[in-house]
Design a protein around this motif. Structure first.
Motif, mmCIF file in Angstrom:
data_model
loop_
_atom_site.group_PDB
_atom_site.id
_atom_site.type_symbol
_atom_site.label_atom_id
_atom_site.label_comp_id
_atom_site.label_asym_id
_atom_site.label_seq_id
_atom_site.Cartn_x
_atom_site.Cartn_y
_atom_site.Cartn_z
ATOM 1 N N UNK A 1 0.857 -1.187 0.000
ATOM 2 C CA UNK A 1 0.000 0.000 0.000
ATOM 3 C C UNK A 1 0.888 1.231 0.000
ATOM 4 N N UNK A 2 0.918 1.941 -1.125
ATOM 5 C CA UNK A 2 1.661 3.205 -1.234
ATOM 6 C C UNK A 2 0.651 4.333 -1.124
ATOM 7 N N UNK A 3 0.976 5.364 -0.352
ATOM 8 C CA UNK A 3 0.051 6.472 -0.161
ATOM 9 C C UNK A 3 0.808 7.758 0.108
ATOM 10 N N UNK A 4 0.120 8.871 -0.064
ATOM 11 C CA UNK A 4 0.644 10.184 0.294
ATOM 12 C C UNK A 4 -0.343 10.824 1.245
ATOM 13 N N UNK A 5 0.167 11.345 2.356
ATOM 14 C CA UNK A 5 -0.676 11.978 3.363
ATOM 15 C C UNK A 5 -0.213 13.419 3.554
ATOM 16 N N UNK A 6 -1.166 14.347 3.496
ATOM 17 C CA UNK A 6 -0.903 15.744 3.799
ATOM 18 C C UNK A 6 -1.379 15.994 5.217
ATOM 19 N N UNK A 7 -0.589 16.702 6.000
ATOM 20 C CA UNK A 7 -0.989 16.981 7.366
ATOM 21 C C UNK A 7 0.004 17.902 8.037
ATOM 22 N N UNK A 8 0.090 17.789 9.351
ATOM 23 C CA UNK A 8 0.981 18.646 10.123
ATOM 24 C C UNK A 8 1.732 17.809 11.149
ATOM 25 N N UNK A 9 2.914 18.298 11.499
ATOM 26 C CA UNK A 9 3.760 17.605 12.472
ATOM 27 C C UNK A 9 3.134 17.746 13.856
ATOM 28 N N UNK A 10 2.827 16.629 14.495
ATOM 29 C CA UNK A 10 2.242 16.656 15.829
ATOM 30 C C UNK A 10 3.276 16.862 16.920
ATOM 31 N N UNK A 11 4.541 16.593 16.618
ATOM 32 C CA UNK A 11 5.626 16.744 17.586
ATOM 33 C C UNK A 11 6.939 16.786 16.821
ATOM 34 N N UNK A 12 7.990 17.151 17.524
ATOM 35 C CA UNK A 12 9.320 17.112 16.917
ATOM 36 C C UNK A 12 9.646 15.667 16.549
ATOM 37 N N UNK A 13 10.337 15.439 15.424
ATOM 38 C CA UNK A 13 10.761 14.064 15.130
ATOM 39 C C UNK A 13 11.763 13.604 16.189
ATOM 40 N N UNK A 14 11.685 12.337 16.550
ATOM 41 C CA UNK A 14 12.610 11.799 17.548
ATOM 42 C C UNK A 14 13.516 10.760 16.911
#
Length: 171
Positions: free
Chosen positions: A6-19
Motif C-alpha cells: 500500500x503506497x500512499x501520500x498523506x498531507x498533514x501537520x507535524x504533531x511533535x518534533x521528530x525523535x
C-alpha cells in the motif's frame, strides 16, 4: 516495490518534533506523529467544516531520517509519501498493532508556506549501515551554507523593498 504494497501520500501537520530512534553507529531512524484533518466548505453555512483528525506514526530511515531531524518541526505542514504497514508487538502478554507510514519521501507543504532547500553535495557517501565517514547521530547538521545565507539575505532585502513600495503607494 513489493506485491500488494500500500503506497500512499498523506498531507498533514507535524504533531511533535521528530525523535531519533536507535543507537549511534546504527542505521539512522526517526519517528514522528502526523495529523491529518480533512475539511470541506459548507456553502449553505458559508464556513469550512473540519472532520476529526487522523493520527499516524511516520518512520524514516537513513538519509531521510537525518534530514527530517534537521528540518522538520512541530506544527510544520508536511506531505509524506510511503508504504502503509502494520507493526505488531506483544506487551504484558497482550498483542497490539498500529498502522505506520514508512516514508519514502517527506517535504514541507508549499501550498501553506515557503521553504529553502539545501542540496547535499554529490560525492558524499550515503548515510547507511557500514558507510564510511562521520556518524550522523554524533555530527551536528552543518550550518547554512554561504549560498543559502546570501539567498535569505536577498529575500529579506526584496521583502523590505516591497513593503517600502506598498507604503509609498498607500500615501
Amino acid at each position: 516495490m513489493a506485491i500488494n504494497e500500500i503506497k500512499t501520500t498523506v498531507f498533514g501537520f507535524m504533531g511533535a518534533q521528530p525523535t531519533r530512534l536507535g543507537q549511534p553507529g546504527s542505521t539512522p531512524v526517526c519517528s514522528f506523529r502526523l495529523g491529518s484533518t480533512p475539511a470541506h466548505y459548507d456553502a449553505a453555512a458559508g464556513v469550512w467544516k473540519r472532520k476529526s483528525t487522523t493520527w499516524l506514526t511516520v518512520k524514516a530511515f537513513r538519509t531521510l531520517a537525518v534530514n527530517a531531524l534537521a528540518c522538520l518541526h512541530k506544527g510544520d505542514p508536511v506531505m509524506v509519501t510511503g508504504s502503509l504497514v502494520t507493526e505488531e508487538w506483544i506487551s504484558d502478554g497482550q498483542p497490539h498493532s498500529s498502522l505506520v507510514l514508512v516514508a519514502d519521501g517527506i517535504g514541507h507543504d508549499l501550498a501553506r508556506g515557503q521553504d529553502t532547500f539545501t542540496r547535499i553535495r554529490s560525492g558524499t557517501a550515503p548515510i547507511d549501515e557500514g558507510a564510511d565517514g562521520p556518524d550522523p547521530w554524533t555530527t551536528p547538521p552543518s550550518s547554512l551554507s554561504s549560498e543559502t545565507a546570501s539567498a535569505s539575505a536577498s529575500s529579506a532585502s526584496s521583502a523590505a523593498e516591497e513593503t517600502s513600495v506598498k507604503a509609498s503607494d498607500a500615501g
